[in-house]
Design a protein around this motif. Sequence first.
Motif, PDB file in Angstrom:
ATOM      1  N   GLU A   1       0.837  -1.198   0.000  1.00 51.02           N
ATOM      2  CA  GLU A   1       0.000   0.000   0.000  1.00 51.02           C
ATOM      3  C   GLU A   1       0.874   1.252   0.000  1.00 51.02           C
ATOM      4  O   GLU A   1       1.777   1.390   0.814  1.00 51.02           O
ATOM      5  CB  GLU A   1      -0.906   0.002   1.239  1.00 51.02           C
ATOM      6  CG  GLU A   1      -1.960   1.074   1.231  1.00 51.02           C
ATOM      7  CD  GLU A   1      -3.021   0.836   0.169  1.00 51.02           C
ATOM      8  OE1 GLU A   1      -3.496   1.830  -0.386  1.00 51.02           O
ATOM      9  OE2 GLU A   1      -3.357  -0.318  -0.106  1.00 51.02           O
ATOM     10  N   GLY A   2       0.619   2.136  -0.950  1.00 51.48           N
ATOM     11  CA  GLY A   2       1.337   3.396  -1.001  1.00 51.48           C
ATOM     12  C   GLY A   2       2.660   3.350  -1.744  1.00 51.48           C
ATOM     13  O   GLY A   2       3.353   4.349  -1.834  1.00 51.48           O
ATOM     14  N   ALA A   3       3.036   2.203  -2.263  1.00 55.75           N
ATOM     15  CA  ALA A   3       4.291   2.085  -3.009  1.00 55.75           C
ATOM     16  C   ALA A   3       3.966   1.786  -4.464  1.00 55.75           C
ATOM     17  O   ALA A   3       2.887   1.276  -4.787  1.00 55.75           O
ATOM     18  CB  ALA A   3       5.157   0.968  -2.438  1.00 55.75           C
ATOM     19  N   GLY A   4       4.889   2.090  -5.335  1.00 58.32           N
ATOM     20  CA  GLY A   4       4.713   1.770  -6.741  1.00 58.32           C
ATOM     21  C   GLY A   4       4.685   0.264  -6.958  1.00 58.32           C
ATOM     22  O   GLY A   4       5.172  -0.514  -6.138  1.00 58.32           O
ATOM     23  N   ARG A   5       4.089  -0.136  -8.053  1.00 57.44           N
ATOM     24  CA  ARG A   5       3.954  -1.568  -8.331  1.00 57.44           C
ATOM     25  C   ARG A   5       5.300  -2.270  -8.421  1.00 57.44           C
ATOM     26  O   ARG A   5       5.500  -3.330  -7.826  1.00 57.44           O
ATOM     27  CB  ARG A   5       3.167  -1.767  -9.621  1.00 57.44           C
ATOM     28  CG  ARG A   5       2.894  -3.211  -9.952  1.00 57.44           C
ATOM     29  CD  ARG A   5       1.931  -3.301 -11.140  1.00 57.44           C
ATOM     30  NE  ARG A   5       1.717  -4.654 -11.544  1.00 57.44           N
ATOM     31  CZ  ARG A   5       0.804  -5.462 -10.989  1.00 57.44           C
ATOM     32  NH1 ARG A   5       0.055  -5.019 -10.015  1.00 57.44           N
ATOM     33  NH2 ARG A   5       0.659  -6.696 -11.426  1.00 57.44           N
TER      34      ARG A   5
END
Length: 65
Positions: free
Chosen positions: A36-40
Motif C-alpha cells: 500500500e502506497g508504493a509503486g507496483r
Amino acid sequence: MESGPEAFAGAAFALFGAGLLLWTGARVRVGAPVAEGAGRAVGVATGVGFGTLFLATGCWLLGAL
C-alpha cells in the motif's frame, strides 16, 4: 539438544519466505497492489527480494542441521 531452536527458526523462516513469495505472486496475478502506497515495481521487487531472502535463510538453517 541445541538443534531444536535451529530447526524451529529454519522452519519458521522457510515457511514465511515461501508464504511471502506465494502471496506476492497471487497479488501480482490478479493485479492487486502488493504494498500500500508504493509503486507496483517497488512492491513486487521488495516482496520477491525479502521472500527469497527468508526462504534462503530458512533452507540454510535447515541444511546446517
